[in-house]
Motif scaffolding. Structure first.
Motif, PDB file in Angstrom:
ATOM      1  N   LEU A 139      37.784  33.265  41.157  1.00 26.27           N
ATOM      2  CA  LEU A 139      38.029  34.196  42.263  1.00 26.27           C
ATOM      3  C   LEU A 139      36.795  34.284  43.155  1.00 26.27           C
ATOM      4  O   LEU A 139      36.906  34.327  44.384  1.00 26.27           O
ATOM      5  N   ALA A 140      35.610  34.296  42.516  1.00 25.59           N
ATOM      6  CA  ALA A 140      34.379  34.339  43.308  1.00 25.59           C
ATOM      7  C   ALA A 140      34.249  33.060  44.130  1.00 25.59           C
ATOM      8  O   ALA A 140      33.862  33.084  45.284  1.00 25.59           O
ATOM      9  N   GLU A 141      34.625  31.933  43.521  1.00 29.29           N
ATOM     10  CA  GLU A 141      34.476  30.654  44.198  1.00 29.29           C
ATOM     11  C   GLU A 141      35.341  30.569  45.453  1.00 29.29           C
ATOM     12  O   GLU A 141      34.953  29.991  46.459  1.00 29.29           O
ATOM     13  N   VAL A 142      36.554  31.144  45.392  1.00 24.11           N
ATOM     14  CA  VAL A 142      37.426  31.083  46.563  1.00 24.11           C
ATOM     15  C   VAL A 142      37.144  32.231  47.536  1.00 24.11           C
ATOM     16  O   VAL A 142      37.894  32.438  48.483  1.00 24.11           O
ATOM     17  N   GLY A 143      36.056  32.970  47.289  1.00 24.19           N
ATOM     18  CA  GLY A 143      35.607  33.930  48.287  1.00 24.19           C
ATOM     19  C   GLY A 143      36.304  35.266  48.239  1.00 24.19           C
ATOM     20  O   GLY A 143      36.513  35.894  49.283  1.00 24.19           O
ATOM     21  N   ILE A 144      36.682  35.727  47.069  1.00 22.68           N
ATOM     22  CA  ILE A 144      37.252  37.071  46.962  1.00 22.68           C
ATOM     23  C   ILE A 144      36.138  38.035  46.573  1.00 22.68           C
ATOM     24  O   ILE A 144      35.486  37.851  45.548  1.00 22.68           O
ATOM     25  N   PRO A 145      35.873  39.046  47.423  1.00 20.56           N
ATOM     26  CA  PRO A 145      34.790  39.966  47.114  1.00 20.56           C
ATOM     27  C   PRO A 145      35.125  40.824  45.893  1.00 20.56           C
ATOM     28  O   PRO A 145      36.292  41.130  45.651  1.00 20.56           O
ATOM     29  N   ALA A 146      34.116  41.208  45.162  1.00 21.71           N
ATOM     30  CA  ALA A 146      34.231  42.036  43.951  1.00 21.71           C
ATOM     31  C   ALA A 146      35.286  41.507  42.994  1.00 21.71           C
ATOM     32  O   ALA A 146      36.228  42.221  42.640  1.00 21.71           O
ATOM     33  N   PRO A 147      35.159  40.260  42.526  1.00 23.28           N
ATOM     34  CA  PRO A 147      36.205  39.676  41.682  1.00 23.28           C
ATOM     35  C   PRO A 147      36.393  40.407  40.354  1.00 23.28           C
ATOM     36  O   PRO A 147      37.504  40.431  39.833  1.00 23.28           O
ATOM     37  N   GLU A 148      35.331  41.033  39.808  1.00 23.23           N
ATOM     38  CA  GLU A 148      35.479  41.735  38.518  1.00 23.23           C
ATOM     39  C   GLU A 148      36.492  42.859  38.663  1.00 23.23           C
ATOM     40  O   GLU A 148      37.187  43.226  37.712  1.00 23.23           O
ATOM     41  N   LYS A 149      36.530  43.455  39.882  1.00 24.21           N
ATOM     42  CA  LYS A 149      37.440  44.571  40.099  1.00 24.21           C
ATOM     43  C   LYS A 149      38.831  44.054  40.504  1.00 24.21           C
ATOM     44  O   LYS A 149      39.847  44.546  40.033  1.00 24.21           O
ATOM     45  N   ARG A 150      38.853  43.057  41.378  1.00 23.29           N
ATOM     46  CA  ARG A 150      40.118  42.578  41.933  1.00 23.29           C
ATOM     47  C   ARG A 150      40.989  41.884  40.883  1.00 23.29           C
ATOM     48  O   ARG A 150      42.198  41.817  41.024  1.00 23.29           O
ATOM     49  N   ILE A 151      40.361  41.373  39.833  1.00 18.84           N
ATOM     50  CA  ILE A 151      41.104  40.597  38.845  1.00 18.84           C
ATOM     51  C   ILE A 151      42.187  41.431  38.162  1.00 18.84           C
ATOM     52  O   ILE A 151      43.219  40.907  37.739  1.00 18.84           O
ATOM     53  N   ASP A 152      41.999  42.748  38.098  1.00 22.01           N
ATOM     54  CA  ASP A 152      42.999  43.580  37.436  1.00 22.01           C
ATOM     55  C   ASP A 152      44.007  44.178  38.407  1.00 22.01           C
ATOM     56  O   ASP A 152      44.765  45.080  38.052  1.00 22.01           O
ATOM     57  N   GLN A 153      44.028  43.685  39.631  1.00 23.41           N
ATOM     58  CA  GLN A 153      44.988  44.199  40.606  1.00 23.41           C
ATOM     59  C   GLN A 153      46.212  43.292  40.692  1.00 23.41           C
ATOM     60  O   GLN A 153      46.187  42.145  40.252  1.00 23.41           O
ATOM     61  N   TYR A 154      47.273  43.835  41.282  1.00 22.98           N
ATOM     62  CA  TYR A 154      48.527  43.095  41.441  1.00 22.98           C
ATOM     63  C   TYR A 154      48.558  42.407  42.807  1.00 22.98           C
ATOM     64  O   TYR A 154      47.875  42.851  43.730  1.00 22.98           O
ATOM     65  N   PRO A 155      49.382  41.345  42.946  1.00 26.20           N
ATOM     66  CA  PRO A 155      49.410  40.610  44.219  1.00 26.20           C
ATOM     67  C   PRO A 155      49.649  41.501  45.447  1.00 26.20           C
ATOM     68  O   PRO A 155      49.078  41.250  46.497  1.00 26.20           O
ATOM     69  N   HIS A 156      50.475  42.565  45.290  1.00 30.95           N
ATOM     70  CA  HIS A 156      50.759  43.366  46.494  1.00 30.95           C
ATOM     71  C   HIS A 156      49.538  44.118  46.979  1.00 30.95           C
ATOM     72  O   HIS A 156      49.518  44.618  48.101  1.00 30.95           O
ATOM     73  N   GLN A 157      48.504  44.209  46.152  1.00 28.42           N
ATOM     74  CA  GLN A 157      47.299  44.916  46.582  1.00 28.42           C
ATOM     75  C   GLN A 157      46.357  44.004  47.367  1.00 28.42           C
ATOM     76  O   GLN A 157      45.314  44.444  47.824  1.00 28.42           O
ATOM     77  N   PHE A 158      46.753  42.743  47.505  1.00 26.53           N
ATOM     78  CA  PHE A 158      45.939  41.799  48.263  1.00 26.53           C
ATOM     79  C   PHE A 158      46.554  41.582  49.645  1.00 26.53           C
ATOM     80  O   PHE A 158      47.776  41.657  49.789  1.00 26.53           O
ATOM     81  N   SER A 159      45.717  41.266  50.624  1.00 33.25           N
ATOM     82  CA  SER A 159      46.244  40.919  51.948  1.00 33.25           C
ATOM     83  C   SER A 159      46.700  39.464  51.934  1.00 33.25           C
ATOM     84  O   SER A 159      46.435  38.730  50.981  1.00 33.25           O
ATOM     85  N   GLY A 160      47.382  39.042  52.996  1.00 32.36           N
ATOM     86  CA  GLY A 160      47.921  37.679  53.052  1.00 32.36           C
ATOM     87  C   GLY A 160      46.884  36.599  52.812  1.00 32.36           C
ATOM     88  O   GLY A 160      47.076  35.688  52.008  1.00 32.36           O
TER      89      GLY A 160
END
Lengths: 333, 348
Positions: A139-160
């Motif tokens: 997740l960090a490699e593909v440029g998602i900020p705060a991956p430790e936190k985002r990893i436990d979220q669901y797809p709808h919580q992400f933008s397109g």
């Protein structure tokens, strides 16, 4: 041509859809290779057969569509005649896929982390905590900020755009040899598109994977691809290094296509247009499929179907570039 | 931007949508009402026979503006003035019908905007009948044929149903229907986004030809700056409901002022592979339900300072009739900072 190893080789691929009135040929005699660390763009208008080629390569043709001829080789090994179970393993392990709509490629009921770790653990024998660590790194490699936190979220919580990054991370889980991206930026806004293009290109360089990028957008191709194949009515009309195809097109269809794209900074009263539209699969004309719309058509085009002919660094399926027909037209004049 | 004798003037136009949770849930959670400011105090005008394009990313409110202009939505504030008539003011039924005839809309999806059960003839004849332009059936059929030929279809195509046509041909039918009531002004909401490039070129050429022949004015909504460059005389750039820059299109393309306009231009793929220096694009469009404070663009803006976070910028009018909403432009510090950033990114 680079002397790098070819990862994907497609030889004389033919895809058919049998129906009551006979066979519809969606992809006809398509051959190309994609080398290590190379991006091959496949471009064409709707119905040109570009997505169908991609689906055939990864063995995901919707029935009744089937591969009716030709070979698909991954690292020199045939994959078009594998059993569905064996093909499934190839897809997971050696080919990664990125589709147009990130929302339908992700399971809305599982967290992003679960989808990533599941994929990692299917193909690698690692512990839960190791898999989770790998997922966070991806997740960090593909440029998602705060991956430790985002990893436990669901797809709808992400933008397109972020969802498309997650899909790319999923494709990278197992360090694939080959990534097939089918219209990966079409559903995204321009500013996000620019970011995803950059990401794809960087990943291709870092991982040494071969990328087959399917899109209708010449701009995306110009930014990303090393080589490009232009498809028309199920066949490759022209294939070559991206600079040559875009700046010095050999096939009249490619020329027409390039002329019809509006460009910022070009002051034209009218765009050049190709008359008519692409034929339906049921009514592909005899000879060259482009001949009814071609401004440079001559007798031979209406009868004989051209194969790819070497023209400089590119290859074009057009009789204009056949030395034999050049002589004939001279004689006629 | 001031224009002599505009066909359309939009002033202080806003549309707010109530997106609150149901009453009971609001009471339980002690939440207030939530408002989505889809369009926030937008002002522009279009001269007769010209094209104004609105561009922006999804959720910026450009389609809402189109719907407000044709009266599909009621504005929350502001007014739409069409050829000197305030559309919100009280008009008699007859006056209103007369005004309505003079502007029409073309939609994005030519598959959804044509009735699949009607023959093309009836689709195009409907506005002629509805506006009482012709009553005699022979005259109606003459007009239908004329409109089909205007969009380079043949009069015989009237006998067919929409499903017998390709996407590009259907969009031609939409245009023929829009022209049937002899309008002066067309609102086009992404008319070519669903089409392939070679078909897009045909439709854009057709729209330009029609503009010249019939003296039409267009409000052209698009997300594709290259298409806009080709078709627009004036350009408006929207971001989260606000019009951040508006003015003559050529001027803005040559010398974009607002940092968001610059970013959009830099994000266009470089088809000619000139390798021009571009400032990399960062971030994404935030949710329009809870937009950032001050200038909505400040979290993505490389030139934002403390004032941008606090205060929404007003309109600064520059030479060349360009209106910009940006503190950095107003304070005159933008040009220097852009140059600095360019140097940094080319050094890196």
């Amino acid at each position: 041509m680079s002397n790098k190893k070819p990862v994907l080789e497609v030889r004389n691929l033919r895809v058919e859809f049998p129906n009551r009135r006979g066979n519809l040929v969606a992809v006809d005699d398509v051959s190309f290779t994609v080398n290590e660390g190379e991006v091959l763009g496949v471009v064409g208008e709707s119905g040109a057969g570009k997505s169908m080629t991609g689906s055939a390569v990864i063995g995901l043709l919707e029935p009744p569509g089937r591969i009716a001829g030709g070979e698909v080789l991954l690292d020199g090994e045939r994959i078009d005649n594998l059993s569905p179970e064996a093909m499934r393993r190839v897809r997971g392990k050696r080919i990664g896929m990125v589709f147009q709509d990130p929302l339908t490629s992700l399971n809305p009921l599982y967290t992003v982390g679960r989808q990533l770790t599941e994929t990692i653990q299917t193909h690698q024998n690692v512990s839960d905590s190791q898999a989770r660590k790998q997922a966070i790194d991806l997740l960090a490699e593909v440029g998602i900020p705060a991956p430790e936190k985002r990893i436990d979220q669901y797809p709808h919580q992400f933008s397109g755009g972020m969802r498309q990054r997650v899909v790319i991370a999923l494709a990278l889980c197992v360090n694939p040899r080959m990534i097939i991206a089918d219209e990966p930026t079409t559903a995204l806004d321009v500013s996000i598109q620019a970011q995803i293009i950059k990401l794809l290109k960087r990943l291709c360089e870092d991982h040494g994977a071969a990328v087959m990028l399917i899109t209708h957008d010449m701009g995306v191709i110009a930014e990303t691809a090393d080589r490009v194949a232009v498809m028309y009515a199920g066949r490759i009309a022209e294939i070559g290094p991206v600079k040559d195809v875009i700046k010095n097109a050999k096939h009249p269809y490619t020329k027409g296509l390039m002329g019809s794209i509006p460009v910022v900074g070009h002051d034209l009263e009218r765009l050049s247009q190709i008359e008519g539209s692409m034929p339906r699969l049921t009514e592909i004309p005899r000879g060259c499929a482009f001949n009814p719309r071609c401004p440079e058509v001559f007798d031979r085009c209406r009868v004989e179907r051209p194969d790819l002919i070497d023209v400089g660094t590119s290859r074009a399926a057009c009789w204009l570039h056949d030395p034999a027909s050049a002589k004939k037209t001279e004689a006629a004049e | 931007m001031t224009i002599e004798k505009p066909i359309l003037e939009v002033e202080d136009l806003s549309k707010y949508f109530d997106v609150s949770a149901p009453l009971l849930r609001r009471l339980v959670r002690r939440e207030g009402r939530a408002t989505l400011r889809a369009v926030d105090r937008v002002k522009f005008s279009i001269p007769k026979g010209k094209t104004l394009s609105l561009v922006g990313e999804s959720g910026c409110g450009k389609s809402t503006v189109a719907r407000l202009v044709v009266g599909l939505y009621e504005p929350t504030t502001g007014k739409v003035v069409f050829d000197g008539h305030d559309m919100a003011a009280k008009h008699s039924r007859k006056e209103m019908a007369g005004l309505r005839r003079r502007f029409q809309m073309i939609f994005q999806d030519p598959f959804a905007s044509l009735n699949p059960r009607w023959r093309v003839y009836d689709i195009i004849a409907e506005p002629i009948r509805a506006h009482g332009i012709a009553r005699d059936e022979r005259e109606i059929s003459r007009r239908v044929a004329q409109n089909l030929e205007r969009v380079k279809l043949s009069a015989r195509d009237g006998e067919k149903f929409p499903h017998e046509f390709s996407g590009g041909q259907r969009q031609r039918i939409s245009i023929a229907r829009a022209l049937a009531s002899e309008p002066e002004f067309l609102v086009c909401d992404e008319p070519t986004s669903a089409l392939d490039v070679s078909v897009q070129a045909q439709i854009l050429n057709l729209m330009k030809d029609l503009q010249r022949e019939l003296g039409l004015s267009y409000l052209f909504i698009s997300h594709d700056l290259a298409v806009v460059y080709h078709i627009a005389d004036y350009l408006g750039v929207m971001y989260l409901g606000r019009l951040v820059e508006v003015g003559p299109a050529r001027e803005i393309f040559k010398n974009p002022q607002h940092p968001y306009t610059r970013m959009l231009l830099d994000a266009i793929p470089d088809l000619e592979m000139t390798g021009r220096k571009r400032i990399p694009v960062g971030g994404e469009v935030p949710s329009p339900i809870s937009p950032p404070s001050g200038c909505h663009f400040h979290p993505r803006c490389p030139f934002a300072n403390e004032r941008c976070q606090r205060e929404a910028p007003g309109v600064t009018t520059l030479s060349g009739e360009i209106d910009v909403r940006c503190h950095a432009v107003e304070e005159g510090r933008l040009a220097g900072e852009v140059e600095k950033l360019r140097m940094q990114s080319s050094a890196a």
